[in-house]
Design a protein around this motif. Structure first.
Motif, PDB file in Angstrom:
ATOM      1  N   LYS A  27      -2.579  -5.761  -5.204  1.00 54.83           N
ATOM      2  CA  LYS A  27      -3.699  -6.685  -5.489  1.00 54.83           C
ATOM      3  C   LYS A  27      -3.341  -8.117  -5.056  1.00 54.83           C
ATOM      4  O   LYS A  27      -4.175  -8.836  -4.479  1.00 54.83           O
ATOM      5  N   GLU A  28      -2.105  -8.535  -5.313  1.00 51.42           N
ATOM      6  CA  GLU A  28      -1.685  -9.877  -4.900  1.00 51.42           C
ATOM      7  C   GLU A  28      -1.721 -10.020  -3.378  1.00 51.42           C
ATOM      8  O   GLU A  28      -2.167 -11.041  -2.844  1.00 51.42           O
ATOM      9  N   ALA A  29      -1.245  -8.989  -2.667  1.00 51.67           N
ATOM     10  CA  ALA A  29      -1.261  -9.033  -1.196  1.00 51.67           C
ATOM     11  C   ALA A  29      -2.690  -9.062  -0.670  1.00 51.67           C
ATOM     12  O   ALA A  29      -3.010  -9.778   0.282  1.00 51.67           O
ATOM     13  N   GLN A  30      -3.589  -8.261  -1.289  1.00 55.67           N
ATOM     14  CA  GLN A  30      -4.995  -8.261  -0.863  1.00 55.67           C
ATOM     15  C   GLN A  30      -5.650  -9.613  -1.101  1.00 55.67           C
ATOM     16  O   GLN A  30      -6.393 -10.130  -0.268  1.00 55.67           O
ATOM     17  N   ASP A  31      -5.383 -10.191  -2.273  1.00 54.69           N
ATOM     18  CA  ASP A  31      -5.972 -11.504  -2.584  1.00 54.69           C
ATOM     19  C   ASP A  31      -5.442 -12.585  -1.653  1.00 54.69           C
ATOM     20  O   ASP A  31      -6.160 -13.535  -1.314  1.00 54.69           O
ATOM     21  N   ALA A  89       0.827  -1.201   0.000  1.00 53.41           N
ATOM     22  CA  ALA A  89       0.000   0.000   0.000  1.00 53.41           C
ATOM     23  C   ALA A  89       0.867   1.259   0.000  1.00 53.41           C
ATOM     24  O   ALA A  89       0.584   2.238  -0.703  1.00 53.41           O
ATOM     25  N   GLN A  90       1.949   1.203   0.824  1.00 47.99           N
ATOM     26  CA  GLN A  90       2.861   2.352   0.846  1.00 47.99           C
ATOM     27  C   GLN A  90       3.545   2.549  -0.507  1.00 47.99           C
ATOM     28  O   GLN A  90       3.716   3.674  -0.984  1.00 47.99           O
ATOM     29  N   GLU A  91       3.897   1.431  -1.137  1.00 47.89           N
ATOM     30  CA  GLU A  91       4.542   1.524  -2.456  1.00 47.89           C
ATOM     31  C   GLU A  91       3.595   2.143  -3.481  1.00 47.89           C
ATOM     32  O   GLU A  91       3.997   2.958  -4.314  1.00 47.89           O
ATOM     33  N   VAL A  92       2.286   1.758  -3.433  1.00 46.87           N
ATOM     34  CA  VAL A  92       1.301   2.343  -4.356  1.00 46.87           C
ATOM     35  C   VAL A  92       1.175   3.843  -4.122  1.00 46.87           C
ATOM     36  O   VAL A  92       1.160   4.640  -5.074  1.00 46.87           O
ATOM     37  N   ALA A  93       1.094   4.251  -2.828  1.00 42.35           N
ATOM     38  CA  ALA A  93       0.946   5.680  -2.524  1.00 42.35           C
ATOM     39  C   ALA A  93       2.158   6.472  -3.007  1.00 42.35           C
ATOM     40  O   ALA A  93       2.022   7.542  -3.624  1.00 42.35           O
ATOM     41  N   VAL A  94       3.352   5.909  -2.757  1.00 40.22           N
ATOM     42  CA  VAL A  94       4.569   6.603  -3.206  1.00 40.22           C
ATOM     43  C   VAL A  94       4.618   6.692  -4.727  1.00 40.22           C
ATOM     44  O   VAL A  94       4.938   7.738  -5.305  1.00 40.22           O
ATOM     45  N   ALA A  95       4.272   5.586  -5.398  1.00 36.95           N
ATOM     46  CA  ALA A  95       4.316   5.574  -6.862  1.00 36.95           C
ATOM     47  C   ALA A  95       3.323   6.562  -7.450  1.00 36.95           C
ATOM     48  O   ALA A  95       3.604   7.243  -8.451  1.00 36.95           O
ATOM     49  N   ALA A 110       3.173  -1.456  -8.679  1.00 34.89           N
ATOM     50  CA  ALA A 110       2.800  -1.360  -7.270  1.00 34.89           C
ATOM     51  C   ALA A 110       1.350  -1.797  -7.063  1.00 34.89           C
ATOM     52  O   ALA A 110       1.011  -2.478  -6.094  1.00 34.89           O
ATOM     53  N   GLY A 111       0.485  -1.407  -8.002  1.00 34.95           N
ATOM     54  CA  GLY A 111      -0.914  -1.826  -7.898  1.00 34.95           C
ATOM     55  C   GLY A 111      -1.073  -3.325  -8.010  1.00 34.95           C
ATOM     56  O   GLY A 111      -1.876  -3.941  -7.308  1.00 34.95           O
ATOM     57  N   LEU A 112      -0.280  -3.959  -8.903  1.00 36.53           N
ATOM     58  CA  LEU A 112      -0.333  -5.417  -9.040  1.00 36.53           C
ATOM     59  C   LEU A 112       0.142  -6.101  -7.765  1.00 36.53           C
ATOM     60  O   LEU A 112      -0.465  -7.078  -7.298  1.00 36.53           O
ATOM     61  N   ARG A 113       1.216  -5.570  -7.176  1.00 32.84           N
ATOM     62  CA  ARG A 113       1.703  -6.150  -5.918  1.00 32.84           C
ATOM     63  C   ARG A 113       0.667  -6.004  -4.813  1.00 32.84           C
ATOM     64  O   ARG A 113       0.434  -6.935  -4.027  1.00 32.84           O
TER      65      ARG A 113
END
Length: 587
Positions: free
Chosen positions: A483-487, A402-408, A478-481
């Motif tokens: 999504k994988e963590a959420q799933d 989530a942090q990676e998505v926000a930073v990206a 980052a979004g793909l990562r």
């Protein structure tokens, strides 16, 4: 190309610990020593750590185990293969492990099966695997070494070096290897290079011949002993035949002397018999005289004994009569005491059965509590099974993603191209299909093909190959990562995952409390055994009367009755064991 920098071996065959470091990058390293000191083990260790997975149990891996030691073989190799500098550590058989560290410009670390797979990928990408296998030549495995002639990379290198046409070298190599292999297979097996066919038959024939020769040699040695014994017997026979005439003469003379001695002995025996008969008659007459005197004395003593016996008989009869009266009184008292004791025992049995009735009631209450605890325990286990156990590592991964998505996204927004417009007075500007009123500073985001119309001026934005595309790709990754963590954990947010983890911990603690309370109440008993005991007690006390008998009082009364019986038995014992009646009979 591969360069070996260091090698560490622990618990491999006969090597407890060996470390080789500071190996030169050029030249030849020669390792020498006596036989069976571990030289071949070094090459085998390099072969195994590069080519065998840490979870395998092949014969090659089993052979690494030191004899008589309960330890795990472990090998660490630091080397450079192509452009990759790495250190691989593997441990087999016990506490299996594999760790790969990629050193250099792009460091990375892998463990377990990933480490094995990454090492295999590195070796496959930068080494000729067939040539690598051929380099590990064992003293007892000549077949693999010979087959290296047919390795494509070796053949190609020989062609380039010799300048011979490829088809000529291939034909010569193939023909040579075919002949070598055909000749080799005449005498050895193809898979394990063991003696076979005519060579094996010759070895077997030689072994059988050696066995027959050894048996014949043993038989010959035994026959030589028989011959020596036979020759000694012949010599003894000749000596005996020479002394036979003298022995016959001595035997005849001894026979005459024996006959005379036997006649003299017969006369002496007859005379001795007459002497013995006369002595026996004298002794008989003496014995008769003694017996006559003893009989006379016996008659006198018998008269005296008769008078004494009459007096003793009268006294014994009087004593027996008085003992009979006392014995009858004691037996009557004993019978009464035994009846009282029997009644006291029955009363005590009833008191104990009534005590069992209370025990049955207490046991029923305990079983009810245990069943209630069992129901609570089952509910806690079902709730824990229904709950989700989210690992801390998974929550960390979700938070990091989530942090990676926000930073990206912030980076993508910061790198996006923009146009700042301002006008006085307010001026209308057309952006694609929209019309904006521009007064104070207005931000217009630009994308590939954005069209701006300002009065009579039209501007079209064309983005170059800038960082916006890179940041957009980073946002996508980052979004793909994320999504994988959420799933993986089934949660969209870190807060939701942490709440589920806390719920699971609370349920697990509740289960622990229920299990401790259950075990404390049950102790070392079994619920099924307690129920069976309650059933038995219920059957035993079902017909008991509704009365209250003090168990302690019943025990004291039974003890007093028993002591009275024992006292009467003790008092009666001397009369039962009395020898007075026997004395009367004897007198």
């Amino acid at each position: 190309m591969m360069r070996i920098h260091s090698l560490v071996i622990d618990n491999v065959r006969g090597i407890d610990h060996l470390e080789l470091s500071g190996l030169p990058e050029t030249g030849v390293v020669v390792i020498h020593g006596d036989n069976e000191v571990g030289k071949s083990t070094l090459a085998e260790a390099i072969d195994v750590v590069l080519n065998e997975k840490h979870g395998g149990r092949s014969r090659k891996i089993q052979a690494l185990q030191p004899v008589g030691k309960d330890v795990a073989p472990q090998i660490t190799l630091e080397a450079t293969v192509g452009p990759v500098h790495f250190r691989i550590t593997k441990r087999w058989l016990r506490k299996k492990a594999s760790e790969l560290q990629v050193l250099g410009a792009h460091p990375a670390q892998f463990t377990g099966g990933q480490a094995d797979d990454e090492l295999e990928r590195i070796l496959g990408a930068h080494l000729d695997r067939a040539l690598l296998q051929a380099l590990f030549l064992r003293q007892d495995d000549l077949g693999e070494g010979i087959s290296a002639v047919g390795i494509p990379s070796v053949t190609t290198a020989l062609e380039k070096s010799s300048g011979v046409a490829e088809e000529v070298v291939n034909a010569e190599d193939s023909e040579l290897m075919t002949k070598v292999e055909a000749e080799f297979l005449k005498y050895f097996s193809a898979r394990q290079a063991r003696p076979a066919h005519a060579y094996k038959e010759a070895i077997d024939t030689l072994a059988r011949a050696e066995e027959k020769a050894e048996a014949a040699q043993e038989k010959l040695a035994s026959l030589e002993g028989v011959v020596e014994s036979y020759e000694k017997i012949l010599e003894d026979k000749k000596a005996a035949e020479g002394s036979l005439p003298l022995a016959k003469q001595e035997r005849a003379e001894a026979g005459v002397a024996l006959e005379k001695a036997q006649q003299a002995a017969e006369k002496a025996a007859a005379q001795q018999e007459r002497v013995h008969l006369a002595a026996a008659e004298v002794e008989r007459l003496k014995l008769l005289e003694v017996q006559r005197g003893e009989l006379k004395a016996g008659v006198e003593a018998a008269v005296k004994d008769l008078q004494r016996t009459a007096k003793e008989l009268d006294a014994a009869r009087e004593k027996a009569s008085s003992e009979a009266v006392a014995k009858a009184e004691l037996e009557e008292q004993l019978e009464s005491a035994q009846a009282a004791w029997s009644a006291a025992r029955e009363q005590l049995k009833l008191a104990r059965r009534l005590q069992a009735k209370q025990e049955c009631s207490d046991l029923e209450a305990r079983i009810a509590k245990l069943e209630e605890l069992d129901t609570s325990l089952k509910r806690a286990r079902e709730a824990l099974r229904a709950a989700r156990d989210i690992k801390e590592a998974d929550i960390k991964e979700l938070r990091s993603a989530a942090q990676e998505v926000a930073v990206a996204q912030r980076v993508h927004t910061a790198t996006a191209p923009k146009l700042l417009l301002s006008a006085a007075p307010v001026t209308e500007v057309r952006v694609d299909e929209d019309t904006l009123a521009v007064g104070e500073e207005t931000v217009v985001k630009l994308a590939e093909g954005t069209r701006l119309e300002i009065g009579a001026v039209t501007a079209i934005f064309e983005a170059g190959a800038g960082s916006q595309e890179d940041s957009g790709a980073a946002v996508a990754r980052a979004g793909l990562r994320l999504k994988e963590a959420q799933d993986l954990i089934g949660c969209d947010t870190v807060e939701e995952a942490e709440a589920l983890r806390e719920d699971y911990r609370a349920l697990r603690e509740e289960l622990g409390r229920a299990e401790r309370e259950w075990q404390l109440e049950l102790g070392e008993d079994e619920l099924a055994e307690l129920k069976e005991r309650h059933r038995q007690l219920a059957e035993e006390v079902a017909e008991l009367p509704a009365e209250d008998i003090d168990l302690r009082t019943a025990e004291e009364e039974e003890e007093a009755a028993r002591e009275l019986v024992e006292a009467k038995e003790k008092a009666l014992a001397p009369y039962r064991d009395s020898a007075t009646v026997q004395e009367v009979i004897r007198w």
